[in-house]
Every structure is written in C-alpha cells, then in structure tokens.
Design a protein around this motif. Structure first.
Motif, mmCIF file in Angstrom:
data_model
loop_
_atom_site.group_PDB
_atom_site.id
_atom_site.type_symbol
_atom_site.label_atom_id
_atom_site.label_comp_id
_atom_site.label_asym_id
_atom_site.label_seq_id
_atom_site.Cartn_x
_atom_site.Cartn_y
_atom_site.Cartn_z
ATOM 1 N N LEU A 96 31.748 37.692 41.943
ATOM 2 C CA LEU A 96 31.289 36.308 41.852
ATOM 3 C C LEU A 96 30.927 35.943 40.420
ATOM 4 O O LEU A 96 31.231 34.833 39.943
ATOM 5 C CB LEU A 96 30.075 36.099 42.760
ATOM 6 N N LYS A 97 30.329 36.880 39.698
ATOM 7 C CA LYS A 97 29.959 36.634 38.303
ATOM 8 C C LYS A 97 31.194 36.422 37.439
ATOM 9 O O LYS A 97 31.219 35.548 36.570
ATOM 10 C CB LYS A 97 29.140 37.812 37.771
ATOM 11 N N GLN A 98 32.241 37.202 37.679
ATOM 12 C CA GLN A 98 33.449 37.118 36.854
ATOM 13 C C GLN A 98 34.351 35.954 37.242
ATOM 14 O O GLN A 98 34.869 35.235 36.389
ATOM 15 C CB GLN A 98 34.236 38.423 36.949
ATOM 16 N N LYS A 99 34.578 35.784 38.535
ATOM 17 C CA LYS A 99 35.560 34.817 39.009
ATOM 18 C C LYS A 99 34.957 33.492 39.459
ATOM 19 O O LYS A 99 35.701 32.530 39.737
ATOM 20 C CB LYS A 99 36.377 35.425 40.170
ATOM 21 N N LYS A 100 33.645 33.431 39.553
ATOM 22 C CA LYS A 100 32.930 32.210 39.971
ATOM 23 C C LYS A 100 33.185 31.844 41.431
ATOM 24 O O LYS A 100 32.779 30.774 41.882
ATOM 25 C CB LYS A 100 33.291 31.009 39.074
ATOM 26 N N ILE A 101 33.878 32.700 42.160
ATOM 27 C CA ILE A 101 34.082 32.519 43.593
ATOM 28 C C ILE A 101 34.000 33.889 44.260
ATOM 29 O O ILE A 101 34.095 34.918 43.592
ATOM 30 C CB ILE A 101 35.454 31.881 43.923
ATOM 31 N N PRO A 134 35.188 37.091 46.783
ATOM 32 C CA PRO A 134 36.495 37.728 47.015
ATOM 33 C C PRO A 134 37.286 37.066 48.142
ATOM 34 O O PRO A 134 38.505 36.906 48.032
ATOM 35 C CB PRO A 134 36.125 39.173 47.363
ATOM 36 N N SER A 135 36.612 36.669 49.207
ATOM 37 C CA SER A 135 37.310 36.049 50.341
ATOM 38 C C SER A 135 37.890 34.694 49.962
ATOM 39 O O SER A 135 39.014 34.356 50.351
ATOM 40 C CB SER A 135 36.362 35.909 51.535
ATOM 41 N N VAL A 136 37.143 33.916 49.182
ATOM 42 C CA VAL A 136 37.644 32.613 48.741
ATOM 43 C C VAL A 136 38.782 32.801 47.753
ATOM 44 O O VAL A 136 39.783 32.065 47.785
ATOM 45 C CB VAL A 136 36.507 31.779 48.111
ATOM 46 N N PHE A 137 38.662 33.796 46.869
ATOM 47 C CA PHE A 137 39.730 34.094 45.917
ATOM 48 C C PHE A 137 41.023 34.402 46.657
ATOM 49 O O PHE A 137 42.088 33.884 46.314
ATOM 50 C CB PHE A 137 39.326 35.295 45.049
ATOM 51 N N ARG A 138 40.937 35.240 47.654
ATOM 52 C CA ARG A 138 42.133 35.608 48.436
ATOM 53 C C ARG A 138 42.743 34.383 49.113
ATOM 54 O O ARG A 138 43.952 34.215 49.112
ATOM 55 C CB ARG A 138 41.760 36.668 49.462
ATOM 56 N N SER A 195 27.987 45.093 48.378
ATOM 57 C CA SER A 195 27.068 44.099 47.820
ATOM 58 C C SER A 195 27.233 43.982 46.305
ATOM 59 O O SER A 195 27.295 42.878 45.750
ATOM 60 C CB SER A 195 25.616 44.458 48.166
ATOM 61 N N TYR A 196 27.303 45.139 45.648
ATOM 62 C CA TYR A 196 27.470 45.128 44.188
ATOM 63 C C TYR A 196 28.834 44.577 43.801
ATOM 64 O O TYR A 196 28.966 43.831 42.828
ATOM 65 C CB TYR A 196 27.286 46.540 43.638
ATOM 66 N N PHE A 197 29.853 44.926 44.573
ATOM 67 C CA PHE A 197 31.195 44.404 44.326
ATOM 68 C C PHE A 197 31.206 42.876 44.414
ATOM 69 O O PHE A 197 31.748 42.191 43.537
ATOM 70 C CB PHE A 197 32.178 44.989 45.343
ATOM 71 N N ASP A 217 35.586 45.007 34.303
ATOM 72 C CA ASP A 217 36.783 44.184 34.134
ATOM 73 C C ASP A 217 38.009 44.877 34.725
ATOM 74 O O ASP A 217 38.829 44.260 35.410
ATOM 75 C CB ASP A 217 37.026 43.889 32.655
ATOM 76 N N LEU A 218 38.166 46.168 34.432
ATOM 77 C CA LEU A 218 39.291 46.924 34.962
ATOM 78 C C LEU A 218 39.259 46.958 36.488
ATOM 79 O O LEU A 218 40.282 46.758 37.159
ATOM 80 C CB LEU A 218 39.266 48.355 34.419
ATOM 81 N N ARG A 219 38.081 47.214 37.041
ATOM 82 C CA ARG A 219 37.959 47.349 38.489
ATOM 83 C C ARG A 219 38.172 46.016 39.206
ATOM 84 O O ARG A 219 38.809 45.973 40.271
ATOM 85 C CB ARG A 219 36.587 47.931 38.824
ATOM 86 N N ILE A 220 37.659 44.934 38.641
ATOM 87 C CA ILE A 220 37.851 43.619 39.260
ATOM 88 C C ILE A 220 39.324 43.207 39.187
ATOM 89 O O ILE A 220 39.862 42.619 40.136
ATOM 90 C CB ILE A 220 36.955 42.563 38.592
ATOM 91 N N ALA A 221 39.997 43.508 38.077
ATOM 92 C CA ALA A 221 41.431 43.206 37.962
ATOM 93 C C ALA A 221 42.215 43.952 39.035
ATOM 94 O O ALA A 221 43.138 43.406 39.659
ATOM 95 C CB ALA A 221 41.941 43.573 36.575
ATOM 96 N N HIS A 222 41.851 45.213 39.271
ATOM 97 C CA HIS A 222 42.501 46.005 40.319
ATOM 98 C C HIS A 222 42.217 45.408 41.692
ATOM 99 O O HIS A 222 43.120 45.304 42.541
ATOM 100 C CB HIS A 222 42.003 47.448 40.259
ATOM 101 N N ALA A 223 40.977 45.001 41.914
ATOM 102 C CA ALA A 223 40.601 44.398 43.203
ATOM 103 C C ALA A 223 41.371 43.105 43.450
ATOM 104 O O ALA A 223 41.795 42.836 44.576
ATOM 105 C CB ALA A 223 39.098 44.135 43.227
#
Length: 283
Positions: A266-271, A273-277, A259-261, A229-235
């Motif tokens: 995707l598990k946390q945000k349902k999208i 990273p590129s789509v999130f951005r 790959s792990y990132f 959670d901490l790392r994804i929030a930072h990302a």
C-alpha cells in the motif's frame, strides 16, 4: 550510484555510433554505466529492468533510451529459459550535442535533456516496434548516418515516459564497482529468501553498520527499501500472471506475514494488492 563503468570504443570506431545484437542464454545481473547514450530494444526475454532508482518488469518490446552515466541493467527472471536477445545502439553525447547546431534538429534539445533520466517508449505500438526492429537490424548490417538520424528524429517526437527520479544523480567515476556489484548480485539471488543485512554485509566483508552506510552512499536508498522494491516488483508479477491467493504471493515474494506485505504494498503502490490485481487485470 557507483556501479561498474563500461568502456566502449566509439573513438576508434569508423562510424558515429555502435549498433549490435546481444544473444545470450540469460540476461545476467551486471549493474553498469557509460558516458554514451544507449538505445535498447528487448527482442526476447523477460525479467526486471533497473535504471537509476527505477525497478520495473520488462518483456519483449521493451524500448528504452538512456542518457550518459545512468546506471542500468536488464536481468532475466529466475525461470527464464532463453535465449534472450536485445538490439543496442550506443553513441557519444557529443554526437547529439553537435546536431543541435542545426536549426532542423533543435527539437532534440528537450529530448536530450529528458534522456538524462532515461526514457521508456512503452507508448509505441507492437507494429511500430516491429518496424523499428527491422530498421535497427538494417543499420547494423549496413551503417548509414542519414538512416540513423532518421531513427533518432522519429523517436524524438514521441512522448516517452521518464524512468529515473528527477533528482537521481548520474555517475561520474567507477568507484568501488566490484564490491557493490557483489552485494547487488547477492541480493538478486536471495531476495525471495529471508535475507538480512547481516548476510549481505558478510558477503562483501563489511560490518553491518559499515555496509548500511556503503549501500546508502552508493545507491541513494537503504538496504531495506531496496529489498522491499525487489519483493514488491516480484509480487506484482505474480498478482498479474497467476491466480495464487494474495497470502501465498506474499510468502512467495519474501514477506513473512500478510499484514506487513499489505502495509508495504500500500505504501509503494498507493492501493492494496487486491485492488492492484483487479485494476491491472482489466487493462
């Protein structure tokens, strides 16, 4: 959650509420709770806001109402230069509960119930928050119960967003506050590095198996999930605030491979990273 219990002095105070300004070089990690309601407006500062099981970025204008015994902390970003400032109002549960005896204040009932999970007032405009800030400062300088009730009443009709999960338990006893705060602070200082459960367990003098049970019991989540959670929030912050390649962001956020990132994101945000951005960059 069993963080540190903060003891206030409302009983001996001459007013129904406490209002004060906090001006510090940085918001340090101090995971705590108290039986009073708390309304907090961040005037200056950026970082992460942890309330119950919620962890999100915050910046100037962050406005939150917290119910009794709900663990919380605002912690500054690593590169925050300060000073940081917040305006805080705290008042006992009995204060709001007594207001419900008056027919004119019955609208507070659902607001009080929802505040048990914490309420985020991000829907309020910057201009409204600026006006609220001035109102809060006046209440600190010249305490007035009618003016305080006016502020509470105006906030109670706003459709604020709940913060913690529906089933998140409030805290009733302080528990092993020193040890859990030591563990959480260690993680906060090292989560962008290859920190392991063994590292944290050693920091509070527990075996790995004992630490896993201790962490799950106190936070209601596993060490791995909390760290992710901490790392994804930072990302997410880096995705929105920089033009760094996603691979570089993954590494900068503590993930050893892309790959792990991508899988965790995707598990946390349902999208992805590129789509999130792309989506967040257009809002």
């Amino acid at each position: 959650m069993r963080p540190r219990q903060e003891k206030l002095v409302l009983e001996s105070h001459q007013h129904s509420y406490i209002g004060y300004r906090v001006i510090v070089p940085t918001f340090e990690f101090y995971w705590h709770f108290h039986p009073e309601y708390e309304l907090t407006l961040i005037v200056k500062g950026r970082g992460k806001r942890l309330v119950g099981d919620s962890m999100v970025p915050f910046t100037e204008g962050d406005l939150v109402l917290l119910g009794p015994n709900l663990p919380h902390v605002w912690v500054s970003n690593e590169k925050e230069t300060g000073p940081c400032e917040a305006i805080v109002f705290q008042f006992p549960a009995s204060f709001l509960e007594n207001l419900l005896r008056f027919p004119e204040m019955r609208s507070l009932e659902s607001w009080i119930k929802n505040a048990q999970r914490g309420l985020d007032f991000s829907c309020i405009s910057s201009a409204e928050k600026a006006s609220l800030k001035e109102h809060m400062l006046k209440l600190i300088a010249n305490p007035s119960l009618p003016d305080f009730l006016q502020m509470v009443s105006s906030l109670s009709v706003i459709q604020a967003e709940p913060i913690a999960a529906t089933n998140y338990p409030s805290v009733k006893t302080p528990g092993n506050s020193t040890r859990i705060n030591t563990a959480l602070r260690f993680i906060q200082l090292n989560y962008l590095q290859p920190v392991t459960i063994k590292n944290v367990a050693e920091a509070i003098h527990l075996s790995e198996s004992a630490f896993s049970k201790f962490f799950q019991r106190n936070l209601g989540t596993s060490f791995t999930s909390y760290l992710q959670d901490l790392r994804i929030a930072h990302a997410c912050n880096l995705l929105l605030e920089t033009d760094q390649p996603i691979r570089a962001i993954a590494l900068a956020s503590g993930f050893e491979n892309i790959s792990y990132f991508n899988l965790v994101f995707l598990k946390q945000k349902k999208i992805s990273p590129s789509v999130f951005r792309k989506l967040r960059g257009n809002t």
